[in-house]
Design a protein around this motif. Structure first.
Motif, short mmCIF file in Angstrom:
data_model
loop_
_atom_site.label_atom_id
_atom_site.label_comp_id
_atom_site.label_asym_id
_atom_site.label_seq_id
_atom_site.Cartn_x
_atom_site.Cartn_y
_atom_site.Cartn_z
N LEU A 156 18.76 8.52 20.66
CA LEU A 156 17.66 9.07 21.45
C LEU A 156 16.59 8.00 21.64
O LEU A 156 16.32 7.22 20.74
N PHE A 157 15.98 7.94 22.82
CA PHE A 157 15.01 6.88 23.05
C PHE A 157 13.83 7.27 23.92
O PHE A 157 12.80 6.62 23.89
N ASP A 207 15.15 12.50 27.98
CA ASP A 207 16.30 11.94 27.29
C ASP A 207 17.60 12.61 27.76
O ASP A 207 18.59 11.95 28.01
N ILE A 208 17.54 13.94 27.90
CA ILE A 208 18.75 14.64 28.34
C ILE A 208 19.10 14.24 29.78
O ILE A 208 20.26 14.14 30.14
N TYR A 250 18.87 11.37 31.12
CA TYR A 250 19.28 9.96 31.27
C TYR A 250 20.68 9.83 31.88
O TYR A 250 20.88 9.07 32.82
N GLY A 251 21.62 10.60 31.34
CA GLY A 251 22.99 10.54 31.85
C GLY A 251 23.08 10.97 33.31
O GLY A 251 23.56 10.20 34.15
N GLY A 309 22.55 15.81 26.02
CA GLY A 309 22.50 14.65 26.91
C GLY A 309 23.85 14.33 27.51
O GLY A 309 23.93 13.82 28.62
#
Lengths: 271, 287
Positions: free
Chosen positions: B97-98, B105-106, B108-109, B157
């Protein structure tokens, strides 16, 4: 990629150089580096280079490994070599506008290249034949007198040990996180510089976070084992000077005397 | 048609050097669409390597892997598309996680997939719901959450990418028994609701027996068997050779049977065992 770098990697063994005390290795290395710069002409430099080659042979580590460690700084060597071609006096061999190459310049370039190559080679001898823990122990011992000036010698040595110890751990961690982000579609192989740097953020932040977590855990574990600095701390493996160290010292003194004599009797190269 | 087909895949690390190590050799199998597969094996059996091959993070040194009938390494430049279709949740995924908020964060993909804002929003919310994350958590920093919540965020994510095949590598490692049960049921619910393929890697027989349709047993980089839990556990002896055990309840039922008590030994969960024993006691009382 990162794993291929051999500069500063310990290779276990039982050669005479491995058995030298880490303290003498460090001190003699420093002296060696000084004398590589003291050597002012080809004869004395050759003496330094050949004697380091002899020591390299004594380590019984494949010469390939030394070449590999030189590969990393190949760019620096070539760069300084080429730069030196243009700075020199003497007979002009080739000229184009403001650029002129002289025989002195060429000689300088060759001289500097041999000098740097020897420098890297002797430094590799130390890191190849001395385990990181011996190295930091020895540094701590050598720096001990500095405690008079309130330098925290033990703390510095401990920090170095821990830093060295965690390099492979962090590499592995970085690899893992990179894979995880790649699985989420991170694209780190294409795009411009800015895009690539941005793509690294999802790797760097988790890496920082886990480094801090590790640091806290390690500090806690050390305190649980009653670590409270270097005062009164004894060692399981004591560093000891032996006959080997004496032989090493004598060998170096002979070489260094030779260099000084060569410097006196032959003409200096660097102009 | 099989969603994933592996044909004689093998992987050798550092081929040609002194560090050469065979991680996987001659593994072949087919996974049908909508199946729930459990992969089991002890540490170092090659199960993690196997799943990283399936989504193109590692390239096999031998053999081929087909996704929907197409070789995934046919166009190496488009391997990212394979990774979108085969979602992968790593071990201890909470360490990846970043971003500033759980929501970001979720997403991002899905963002990497180039979806529209609306689509991303919908997917994030759906994924959060599936993994049991409360709405108010979405605006928090992922670093302020508890360990179990972090893991849910990380799984969400990957779920948000809506992959055809979802791979989870030891998703329950380090969770307490309650958290483990809850997470496993959620994964099973997710599978049942979306009818997509799920591959669960674990070394816990209990976990796998509860949820999987078929079990792939790995040992020393080789496939030992791929069969239904009942058939796999009926070969208890063979399993023990690879250092694995059948689930404890199954073992108890087997021992009861050996003692001459007529119970069914194809028992995988405690509930089934409970019912079976009650039935037996009931019939005994009648008789």
């Amino acid at each position: 990629m990162v794993r291929d770098i051999t500069l500063g990697q310990y290779m276990p063994g039982n050669s005479i150089i491995h058995r030298l005390d880490a303290r003498s290795k460090i001190m003699l290395l420093i002296a060696y580096i000084v004398f590589i710069f003291v050597a002012g002409n080809y004869v004395s430099l050759l003496l330094m280079t050949l004697s380091s080659l002899l020591i390299v042979m004594l380590t019984r580590i494949k010469f390939m490994m030394y070449l590999k460690s030189m590969k990393v700084i190949l760019f620096v060597v070539i760069f300084t070599g080429i730069l030196n071609i243009f700075y020199g006096t003497g007979n002009v061999l080739w000229e184009w506008q403001f650029i002129h190459i002289t025989d002195g310049g060429l000689s300088n370039a060759l001289f500097v290249t041999i000098r740097i190559a020897t420098l890297v080679m002797v430094s590799s001898i130390l890191t190849f034949t001395t385990s990181p823990s011996d190295l930091t122990d020895a540094l701590e011992k050598i720096m001990k007198p500095l405690t008079v000036f309130h330098v925290k010698v033990h703390e510095i040595a401990m920090m170095m040990t821990i830093a060295l110890r965690f390099i492979p751990v962090l590499l592995e961690e970085a690899d893992k996180i990179m894979n995880a982000q790649k699985a989420r579609g991170a694209d780190m192989e294409s795009g411009g510089v800015i895009k690539r740097i941005k793509a690294l953020i999802p790797v760097l932040i988790p890496l920082f976070v886990s480094s801090f977590r590790r640091a806290t855990d390690l500090a806690m574990a050390m305190e649980c084992r009653c670590y409270n600095g270097g005062n009164g701390r004894t060692r399981m493996k004591q560093l000891k000077f032996t006959v080997v160290d004496l032989v090493g010292l004598l060998f170096c003194i002979v070489i260094f005397t030779g260099v000084i004599l060569c410097n006196i009797y032959f003409k200096s190269v660097m102009i | 048609m099989a969603v994933i087909k592996a044909e004689n895949i093998g992987l050798v690390y550092g081929a040609g050097t002194s560090f050469e190590k065979t991680a996987l050799s001659e593994v072949s199998f087919e996974i049908e669409k909508g199946e729930f597969i459990g992969i089991i094996g002890h540490t170092g059996s090659g199960k993690s390597t196997l799943v990283q091959l399936l989504n193109g993070l590692l390239k096999p040194t031998d053999g081929r892997i087909y996704l929907n009938g197409k070789d995934i390494w046919e166009e190496p430049k488009k391997i990212r598309n394979v990774r979108f279709k085969v979602g992968m949740v790593f071990q201890y995924p909470e360490y990846q996680l970043f971003d500033e908020t759980v929501y970001k964060d979720i997403s991002y993909g899905p963002k990497n997939m180039g979806l529209s804002e609306d689509e991303i929003d919908e997917r994030v919310k759906k994924a959060a719901e599936f993994t049991g994350l409360k709405k108010e958590l979405l605006d928090k920093s992922p670093f302020d959450l508890s360990g179990g919540e972090k893991r849910r965020v990380a799984i969400a994510g990957v779920v948000a990418m809506n992959p055809e095949v979802l791979i989870l590598d030891e998703p329950t490692a380090g969770l307490d028994p309650l958290g483990r049960d809850a997470l496993l049921s959620q994964i099973r619910d997710y599978h049942d609701a979306n009818k997509n393929t799920v591959i669960l890697v674990s070394h816990s027989m209990e976990d796998i027996a509860r949820v999987a349709d078929r079990i792939l047993v790995m040992d020393h980089g080789k496939k030992i068997m791929l069969d239904t839990p009942k058939n796999v556990f009926s070969k208890g002896r063979e399993l023990e050779k690879t250092g694995l055990r059948v689930p404890q309840v199954t073992k108890i039922m087997m021992l009861l049977k050996e003692k001459g008590i007529p119970v069914n030994q194809d028992i995988l969960t405690i509930e089934q065992a409970f019912n079976e024993i009650i039935n037996y006691l009931g019939s005994k009382a009648e008789g």
